[in-house]
Write a protein that holds these residues in place. Structure first.
Motif, PDB file in Angstrom:
ATOM      1  N   LYS A  18       3.450  -5.590  -6.765  1.00 42.12           N
ATOM      2  CA  LYS A  18       2.326  -4.984  -7.479  1.00 42.12           C
ATOM      3  C   LYS A  18       1.778  -5.943  -8.523  1.00 42.12           C
ATOM      4  CE  LYS A  18       0.923  -0.972 -10.251  1.00 42.12           C
ATOM      5  NZ  LYS A  18      -0.113  -1.732 -10.912  1.00 42.12           N
ATOM      6  N   HIS A  24      -0.239  -8.445  -6.703  1.00 45.59           N
ATOM      7  CA  HIS A  24      -1.426  -7.778  -6.172  1.00 45.59           C
ATOM      8  C   HIS A  24      -2.444  -7.537  -7.281  1.00 45.59           C
ATOM      9  CE1 HIS A  24      -3.794  -4.311  -4.678  1.00 45.59           C
ATOM     10  NE2 HIS A  24      -3.725  -4.986  -3.548  1.00 45.59           N
ATOM     11  N   GLN A  80       6.574   0.419   1.781  1.00 48.24           N
ATOM     12  CA  GLN A  80       5.282   1.077   1.613  1.00 48.24           C
ATOM     13  C   GLN A  80       5.404   2.210   0.590  1.00 48.24           C
ATOM     14  OE1 GLN A  80       3.834   3.516   4.884  1.00 48.24           O
ATOM     15  NE2 GLN A  80       1.718   3.033   4.358  1.00 48.24           N
ATOM     16  N   LEU A 107       5.626   0.815  -2.924  1.00 55.38           N
ATOM     17  CA  LEU A 107       4.338   0.300  -3.413  1.00 55.38           C
ATOM     18  C   LEU A 107       3.354   1.427  -3.711  1.00 55.38           C
ATOM     19  CD1 LEU A 107       4.045  -2.781  -1.070  1.00 55.38           C
ATOM     20  CD2 LEU A 107       4.128  -2.844  -3.576  1.00 55.38           C
ATOM     21  N   GLU A 108       3.283   2.399  -2.830  1.00 53.69           N
ATOM     22  CA  GLU A 108       2.322   3.479  -3.040  1.00 53.69           C
ATOM     23  C   GLU A 108       2.698   4.340  -4.241  1.00 53.69           C
ATOM     24  OE1 GLU A 108       1.621   5.322   0.783  1.00 53.69           O
ATOM     25  OE2 GLU A 108       0.183   3.732   1.273  1.00 53.69           O
ATOM     26  N   THR A 152      -1.437   0.607   0.557  1.00 52.00           N
ATOM     27  CA  THR A 152      -0.593  -0.153   1.483  1.00 52.00           C
ATOM     28  C   THR A 152      -0.746   0.395   2.894  1.00 52.00           C
ATOM     29  OG1 THR A 152       1.008  -0.397  -0.314  1.00 52.00           O
ATOM     30  CG2 THR A 152       1.771  -0.950   1.878  1.00 52.00           C
ATOM     31  N   ARG A 163      -5.970  -3.974   0.119  1.00 45.32           N
ATOM     32  CA  ARG A 163      -4.711  -3.313   0.451  1.00 45.32           C
ATOM     33  C   ARG A 163      -3.625  -4.339   0.757  1.00 45.32           C
ATOM     34  NH1 ARG A 163      -8.229   0.116   4.483  1.00 45.32           N
ATOM     35  NH2 ARG A 163      -8.974   1.730   3.054  1.00 45.32           N
ATOM     36  N   VAL A 164      -2.389  -3.943   0.534  1.00 47.60           N
ATOM     37  CA  VAL A 164      -1.241  -4.737   0.985  1.00 47.60           C
ATOM     38  C   VAL A 164      -0.956  -4.303   2.415  1.00 47.60           C
ATOM     39  CG1 VAL A 164       1.249  -5.093   0.703  1.00 47.60           C
ATOM     40  CG2 VAL A 164      -0.232  -5.028  -1.311  1.00 47.60           C
TER      41      VAL A 164
END
Length: 181
Positions: A40, A43, A89, A92-93, A99, A127-128
């Motif tokens: 993150k 990102h 995922q 991260l979310e 993601t 987005r990742v």
């Protein structure tokens, strides 16, 4: 993109072994959370980041070494990479990072199929993108999948997150640009 960033897009290959932490098997939620925090942070610097997963829940070569048919063992390992991808995922979310997980093996109820143009579009939207299931073919390593995904999208940097530096020390001296992360 901030002017001091050297790379706009990076493919980060994280080993399932790294996600285990100090455990003998499975995923360590604290390690997944720490890695999600680090991704993150990168990102948030406006760098497009992609993730390629490597399995450790099950290794195809390990299954084959105890008598399992190699292709079946490799497919089981590919499924393990998707499990790791979904865990990452989720991490991260939970931190507000959009993601997408893409798999080389079709399993559309849990993730998207790998489609290069779709992956690029997700990156363009900030987005990742996390890849699971390697190349979708037995007998190929997830290193091969990471290299193919990086080349296919014109990425200039492939970084590998592993639990130990020993893995990269064995890389040929002719590839000094390979560094442990």
């Amino acid at each position: 993109m901030p002017p001091d960033l050297k790379y706009r897009r990076v493919l980060l290959k994280i080993s399932g072994e790294a996600l285990m932490g100090e455990r003998d098997y499975g995923l360590d939620p604290a390690v997944v959370a720490r890695i999600a925090d680090e991704i993150k942070a990168v990102h948030d610097l406006a760098s497009g980041l992609r993730g390629a997963r490597r399995r450790h829940i099950f290794r195809g070569v390990s299954g084959a070494s105890v008598g399992m048919e190699r292709a079946s063992a490799d497919y089981m390992g590919m499924l393990a990479t998707v499990i790791n991808s979904l865990a990452m995922q989720n991490g991260l979310e939970r931190r507000g990072v959009a993601t997408r997980v893409q798999s080389a093996i079709s399993m559309q109820s849990v993730c998207e199929p790998y489609i290069r143009r779709r992956a690029v579009r997700h990156l363009e939207k900030g987005r990742v993108v996390i890849f699971g299931a390697g190349t979708g073919n037995p007998f190929f390593t997830t290193d091969t999948a990471a290299a193919l995904r990086a080349l296919g999208d014109g990425l200039r940097r492939l970084a590998e997150g592993d639990q130990s530096r020993r893995r990269l020390r064995r890389r040929p001296a002719s590839r000094p640009e390979r560094e442990a992360v």
